[in-house]
Design a protein around this motif. Structure first.
Motif, mmCIF file in Angstrom:
data_model
loop_
_atom_site.group_PDB
_atom_site.id
_atom_site.type_symbol
_atom_site.label_atom_id
_atom_site.label_comp_id
_atom_site.label_asym_id
_atom_site.label_seq_id
_atom_site.Cartn_x
_atom_site.Cartn_y
_atom_site.Cartn_z
ATOM 1 N N ILE A 1 0.859 -1.185 0.000
ATOM 2 C CA ILE A 1 0.000 0.000 0.000
ATOM 3 C C ILE A 1 0.889 1.226 0.000
ATOM 4 C CG2 ILE A 1 -1.923 1.177 1.138
ATOM 5 C CD1 ILE A 1 -2.523 -1.692 0.180
ATOM 6 N N ALA A 2 0.666 2.129 -0.975
ATOM 7 C CA ALA A 2 1.465 3.350 -1.074
ATOM 8 C C ALA A 2 0.977 4.348 -0.033
ATOM 9 C CB ALA A 2 1.353 3.935 -2.471
ATOM 10 N N LYS A 3 1.818 4.682 0.948
ATOM 11 C CA LYS A 3 1.477 5.653 1.985
ATOM 12 C C LYS A 3 2.019 7.026 1.620
ATOM 13 C CE LYS A 3 -0.691 2.805 4.715
ATOM 14 N NZ LYS A 3 -2.143 2.980 4.982
ATOM 15 N N ILE A 4 3.277 7.070 1.241
ATOM 16 C CA ILE A 4 3.874 8.311 0.727
ATOM 17 C C ILE A 4 4.491 7.945 -0.617
ATOM 18 C CG2 ILE A 4 5.602 10.106 1.093
ATOM 19 C CD1 ILE A 4 5.365 9.637 4.079
ATOM 20 N N TYR A 5 4.012 8.573 -1.708
ATOM 21 C CA TYR A 5 4.407 8.159 -3.062
ATOM 22 C C TYR A 5 4.421 9.383 -3.974
ATOM 23 C CZ TYR A 5 5.101 4.148 -6.159
ATOM 24 O OH TYR A 5 5.637 3.190 -6.973
ATOM 25 N N PRO A 6 5.421 10.285 -3.788
ATOM 26 C CA PRO A 6 5.430 11.557 -4.540
ATOM 27 C C PRO A 6 5.454 11.363 -6.060
ATOM 28 C CG PRO A 6 7.026 11.593 -2.751
ATOM 29 C CD PRO A 6 6.533 10.201 -2.841
ATOM 30 N N ALA A 7 6.033 10.264 -6.544
ATOM 31 C CA ALA A 7 6.127 10.065 -7.995
ATOM 32 C C ALA A 7 4.748 9.936 -8.622
ATOM 33 C CB ALA A 7 6.962 8.823 -8.297
ATOM 34 N N PHE A 8 3.813 9.303 -7.897
ATOM 35 C CA PHE A 8 2.442 9.123 -8.374
ATOM 36 C C PHE A 8 1.484 9.387 -7.213
ATOM 37 C CE2 PHE A 8 5.065 6.598 -11.171
ATOM 38 C CZ PHE A 8 4.547 6.880 -12.425
ATOM 39 N N PRO A 9 1.162 10.657 -6.938
ATOM 40 C CA PRO A 9 0.277 10.990 -5.802
ATOM 41 C C PRO A 9 -1.087 10.308 -5.907
ATOM 42 C CG PRO A 9 1.348 12.954 -6.668
ATOM 43 C CD PRO A 9 1.642 11.865 -7.618
ATOM 44 N N SER A 10 -1.555 10.022 -7.091
ATOM 45 C CA SER A 10 -2.884 9.407 -7.263
ATOM 46 C C SER A 10 -2.928 7.980 -6.714
ATOM 47 C CB SER A 10 -3.269 9.410 -8.734
ATOM 48 O OG SER A 10 -2.313 8.675 -9.480
ATOM 49 N N TYR A 11 -1.743 7.359 -6.502
ATOM 50 C CA TYR A 11 -1.704 5.992 -5.977
ATOM 51 C C TYR A 11 -1.722 5.959 -4.452
ATOM 52 C CZ TYR A 11 -0.323 4.524 -10.683
ATOM 53 O OH TYR A 11 -0.283 4.272 -12.027
ATOM 54 N N LYS A 12 -1.835 7.125 -3.793
ATOM 55 C CA LYS A 12 -1.785 7.195 -2.326
ATOM 56 C C LYS A 12 -2.877 6.322 -1.715
ATOM 57 C CE LYS A 12 -2.000 10.445 1.541
ATOM 58 N NZ LYS A 12 -2.219 11.846 1.964
ATOM 59 N N ASN A 13 -2.466 5.522 -0.710
ATOM 60 C CA ASN A 13 -3.344 4.597 0.040
ATOM 61 C C ASN A 13 -3.950 3.520 -0.862
ATOM 62 O OD1 ASN A 13 -2.899 5.861 2.528
ATOM 63 N ND2 ASN A 13 -4.469 7.405 2.090
ATOM 64 N N LYS A 14 -3.332 3.287 -2.023
ATOM 65 C CA LYS A 14 -3.819 2.240 -2.919
ATOM 66 C C LYS A 14 -2.807 1.090 -2.975
ATOM 67 C CE LYS A 14 -6.570 5.202 -5.987
ATOM 68 N NZ LYS A 14 -6.754 5.651 -7.387
ATOM 69 N N ASP A 15 -3.323 -0.074 -3.331
ATOM 70 C CA ASP A 15 -2.461 -1.240 -3.514
ATOM 71 C C ASP A 15 -1.789 -1.137 -4.890
ATOM 72 O OD1 ASP A 15 -1.186 -3.633 -3.633
ATOM 73 O OD2 ASP A 15 -3.002 -4.867 -3.700
ATOM 74 N N ILE A 16 -0.467 -0.948 -4.872
ATOM 75 C CA ILE A 16 0.260 -0.781 -6.143
ATOM 76 C C ILE A 16 0.743 -2.121 -6.695
ATOM 77 C CG2 ILE A 16 1.008 1.551 -5.565
ATOM 78 C CD1 ILE A 16 3.750 0.398 -4.877
ATOM 79 N N SER A 17 0.368 -3.227 -5.999
ATOM 80 C CA SER A 17 0.832 -4.546 -6.447
ATOM 81 C C SER A 17 0.193 -4.964 -7.756
ATOM 82 C CB SER A 17 0.536 -5.609 -5.380
ATOM 83 O OG SER A 17 1.144 -5.251 -4.166
ATOM 84 N N ASN A 18 -1.051 -4.518 -7.994
ATOM 85 C CA ASN A 18 -1.786 -4.970 -9.168
ATOM 86 C C ASN A 18 -1.943 -3.884 -10.229
ATOM 87 O OD1 ASN A 18 -2.249 -7.553 -8.048
ATOM 88 N ND2 ASN A 18 -3.833 -6.667 -6.745
ATOM 89 N N HIS B 1 6.039 -0.302 -13.039
ATOM 90 C CA HIS B 1 5.731 -0.717 -11.673
ATOM 91 C C HIS B 1 5.881 -2.226 -11.511
ATOM 92 C CE1 HIS B 1 4.209 3.293 -10.749
ATOM 93 N NE2 HIS B 1 4.205 2.905 -9.463
ATOM 94 N N ILE B 2 5.491 -2.962 -12.547
ATOM 95 C CA ILE B 2 5.627 -4.428 -12.486
ATOM 96 C C ILE B 2 7.100 -4.806 -12.365
ATOM 97 C CG2 ILE B 2 5.355 -6.566 -13.809
ATOM 98 C CD1 ILE B 2 2.803 -5.300 -15.019
ATOM 99 N N GLU B 3 7.959 -4.148 -13.181
ATOM 100 C CA GLU B 3 9.393 -4.411 -13.121
ATOM 101 C C GLU B 3 9.959 -3.988 -11.770
ATOM 102 O OE1 GLU B 3 13.579 -2.992 -15.251
ATOM 103 O OE2 GLU B 3 11.657 -2.139 -15.895
ATOM 104 N N TYR B 4 9.539 -2.824 -11.287
ATOM 105 C CA TYR B 4 10.019 -2.308 -10.008
ATOM 106 C C TYR B 4 9.671 -3.255 -8.863
ATOM 107 C CZ TYR B 4 9.712 0.422 -5.704
ATOM 108 O OH TYR B 4 9.803 0.827 -4.412
ATOM 109 N N LEU B 5 8.397 -3.696 -8.784
ATOM 110 C CA LEU B 5 7.970 -4.583 -7.702
ATOM 111 C C LEU B 5 8.645 -5.949 -7.799
ATOM 112 C CD1 LEU B 5 4.177 -3.681 -7.520
ATOM 113 C CD2 LEU B 5 5.912 -3.198 -5.814
ATOM 114 N N SER B 6 8.854 -6.421 -9.026
ATOM 115 C CA SER B 6 9.532 -7.704 -9.206
ATOM 116 C C SER B 6 10.955 -7.640 -8.664
ATOM 117 C CB SER B 6 9.552 -8.081 -10.685
ATOM 118 O OG SER B 6 10.314 -9.237 -10.890
ATOM 119 N N ASN B 7 11.688 -6.574 -9.007
ATOM 120 C CA ASN B 7 13.041 -6.391 -8.474
ATOM 121 C C ASN B 7 13.024 -6.211 -6.969
ATOM 122 O OD1 ASN B 7 14.130 -6.573 -11.013
ATOM 123 N ND2 ASN B 7 14.221 -4.366 -11.356
#
Length: 663
Positions: free
Chosen positions: A140-157, A163-169
């Motif tokens: 869950i993105a709590k502080i995410y300045p790169a993408f403020p719209s993702y705040k308090n959202k699950d960025i896993s899906n 983002h897929i590459e980032y989370l995989s790494n």
């Protein structure tokens, strides 16, 4: 008459002319050689100086390349240290605040206070902190300045490649540890441009938080590039160098472009190096009608081309300074040579006149002597002519006798060869009769046993029609085998020098069938490794040659190896290489003695008792292979391994053309 009248003049003037010509030619030859050597030395010196200048350019570009690598690595390490310090600083704030408030307020309140606190933290504009909370493999993105719209959202899906590459790494790097670096690609907020970033992430386990600080590599890279540009400008100014830098699109990055725009001549060379991915080497080219030497180095990661050059015209002055002294010495040598030649010509002419006068007097006295000798020679010639005719007649008679003798010797040699062939055939026939005896012994024993059994059954009135028919069928089958054996041996003795196509495996199997019973009776094991090869040649003669070697191997093993103590082995191998066939026949008979190994192909040479061998079998094999099959044969002692045991014996190697007509 003319010659006699002017001979005195010829004697006087001919040496004079020759002396002048020779001395003149030698002098000019030396002058030409010196001039040629001077030009050659000049070119060699020029090439040497150019190589030295090339090395200087190489050192310069290599030094710049090393400096770029050093600054790159240094600034990247500074960036890594910076983001790590800031991540740890943020972690310590969370750690201290959590320890103060835990037990006083609930976790959710602590989380809320910490998020407000962290949002107010300000660093420089190049990077930012971020915070993710882990919930059952989701983030869950709590502080995410790169993408403020993702705040308090699950960025896993989130269906975003970056983002897929980032989370995989992220999952891969932090599976078994709680802190570390991660490098990834991520688009800038509200921008389609993807940039490479680096972050240091540290997990705060009480809250399942991943706290990190990140920056773009591009800021550090731009600083590094500016450092390099400043360095290159400093070198140009301090050392009066002409170094400038362009990108892959030929835009000027650093330095001042030549006013004549001469470096546009490098476009094709640079493009070719980029297309061929020649990024590690330094390239050299001559431009402006070979008056300027240019070198460039490609910096792949930045799409830069760093170029430097020297003016080759300046080398000419250095060459003249070095060779000037030599040129003066050569000019002085030429002047001295001309003076010496002039003196030599003068004394040569004077000496020639004196000698010529003496020769003229001697010639006159000899002339009278020759006239007297002419008459004597006429008489001698008449006598010699008669003697020559007599000797010529004797020589013709001698040549005729010599031809007759040569003819007789040739006929004798042919008769000798024929006798050897006949003897070889008789020896082979004797061996074949012995092999027939071995082949027939067991079948005849079977027939005798069956006939005796039938006779006994009739005598004791135990006659059984079915058994008797089976016994008679066995007798018929055995007689067919005997008939086939006779055919195999009969084919061996047929005189056939006709060239034909045949299968080498079939030919060797026929030889094995002929000698097989003799091998078995003497406890000899036969090992084969045969390639399927079709040849064109004289089949019957090759059959005899191979059979001679096998018979020789059998005799050696019987003589040298006690079958009760050691195995008797013969190994046959064939293989084809290009247009040739190789046949190897090897035994384990301890090998051939060194002092006789070179003699075994000689006629009548044998190591056996006179009652056992004639010494013509291997001689005829050698004649067949070399003269009739146009091949080669040699023998040497070799060791081989079979079923884990090493053996030593003689190995016959036969090399034959696949097609005898093609040789």
């Amino acid at each position: 008459m003319f010659l006699e009248k002017n001979f005195a003049k010829l004697i006087i003037f001919t040496p004079i002319i020759l002396i002048i010509l020779v001395t003149t030619l030698v002098t000019f030859s030396q002058i030409h050689h010196l001039e040629k050597k001077f030009l050659s030395d000049r070119e060699k010196l020029k090439e040497k100086l150019i190589e030295e200048e090339k090395y200087k350019l190489f050192q310069q570009l290599n030094s710049i390349s090393n400096f770029i690598d050093y600054k790159n690595n240094l600034n990247k390490q500074k960036l890594k240290d910076k983001i790590k310090r800031r991540s740890i600083f943020i972690y310590n704030i969370i750690f201290n605040t959590y320890n103060k408030e835990i037990g006083v307020v609930n976790k959710e309140k602590i989380k809320e206070d910490l998020i407000h606190l962290l949002k107010d933290l300000k660093f420089d504009k190049k990077g930012y902190l971020f915070l993710k909370e882990e919930e059952k493999d989701n983030f869950i993105a709590k502080i995410y300045p790169a993408f403020p719209s993702y705040k308090n959202k699950d960025i896993s899906n989130i269906k975003d490649e970056n983002h897929i590459e980032y989370l995989s790494n992220f999952k891969k790097n932090f599976k078994d540890k709680n802190e570390g670096y991660i490098v990834y690609n991520l688009k800038k907020n509200n921008d389609n441009k993807t940039l490479k970033k680096i972050a240091y992430i540290k997990k705060f386990e009480p809250l399942n938080w991943y706290i990190g600080y990140t920056e773009h590599f591009i800021y550090t890279e731009n600083e590094t590039k500016q450092d390099i540009i400043d360095r290159l400008n400093f070198i140009n100014k301090k050392e009066s160098k002409l170094i400038y830098t362009i990108d892959f699109n030929k835009n000027i990055i650093q330095g001042i472009e030549d006013k004549k725009n001469s470096y546009t001549n490098l476009s094709s060379y640079i493009s070719s190096s980029i297309e061929n991915k020649e990024f590690d080497s330094i390239k050299y080219y001559k431009i402006e009608n070979n008056t300027r030497l240019v070198a460039f180095k490609i910096i792949k990661d930045w799409n830069w081309v760093i170029i430097t050059s020297i003016n080759l015209k300046n080398l000419e002055k250095s060459i003249l300074d070095i060779l000037g002294t030599n040129k003066k010495n050569e000019d002085k040598f030429i002047q001295d040579s001309i003076l010496i030649v002039s003196i030599l010509i003068f004394f040569g002419v004077l000496l020639s006149i004196i000698i010529s006068k003496k020769i003229e007097n001697i010639f006159k006295s000899y002339k009278n002597s020759i006239e007297n000798q002419k008459n004597a020679l006429k008489h001698i010639n008449a006598t010699l002519e008669y003697r020559v005719k007599e000797k010529t007649k004797e020589l013709k008679e001698f040549n005729k006798k010599l031809k007759d003798k040569i003819k007789d010797e040739v006929n004798k040699n042919r008769e000798k060869d024929q006798i050897l062939f006949n003897q070889s055939k008789m020896v082979a026939m004797g061996e074949m009769i012995e092999n027939i005896a071995h082949q027939w012994r067991q079948p005849l024993s079977i027939i005798s046993t069956i006939a005796s059994g039938i006779s006994l059954n009739i005598d004791f009135k135990m006659y059984n029609e079915k058994e008797t028919k089976n016994d008679l069928k066995s007798i018929v089958d055995t007689t067919k085998y005997l008939s086939q054996t006779i055919d195999d041996f009969r084919n061996f003795f047929i005189e056939n020098k006709h060239k034909e196509s045949f299968n080498l495996v079939d030919l060797i199997k026929k030889d094995i069938n002929i000698i097989n019973s003799s091998f078995k009776n003497n406890h000899i094991e036969l090992i084969t490794s045969l390639e399927d090869i079709t040849m064109f040649g004289i089949q019957n003669e090759l059959t005899q040659a191979i059979l001679n070697i096998l018979t020789n191997a059998k005799d050696v093993l019987i003589e040298k190896i006690n079958h009760l103590e050691e195995r008797r082995i013969v190994k046959i191998q064939t293989k084809a290489i290009n247009d040739f066939v190789y046949i190897y026949i090897q035994d384990n008979g301890k090998g051939i003695k060194k002092e006789i190994i070179d003699k075994i192909f000689e006629p009548y040479f044998t190591t056996k008792h006179k009652s056992q061998g004639t010494g013509i079998g291997l001689y005829m094999t050698n004649e067949i292979i070399i003269k009739h099959m146009k091949g080669e044969i040699k023998v040497e002692n070799r060791s081989f391994e079979y079923e884990g045991i090493k053996y030593l014996g003689a190995c016959f190697e036969i090399k034959l053309p696949v097609n005898i007509e093609a040789v």
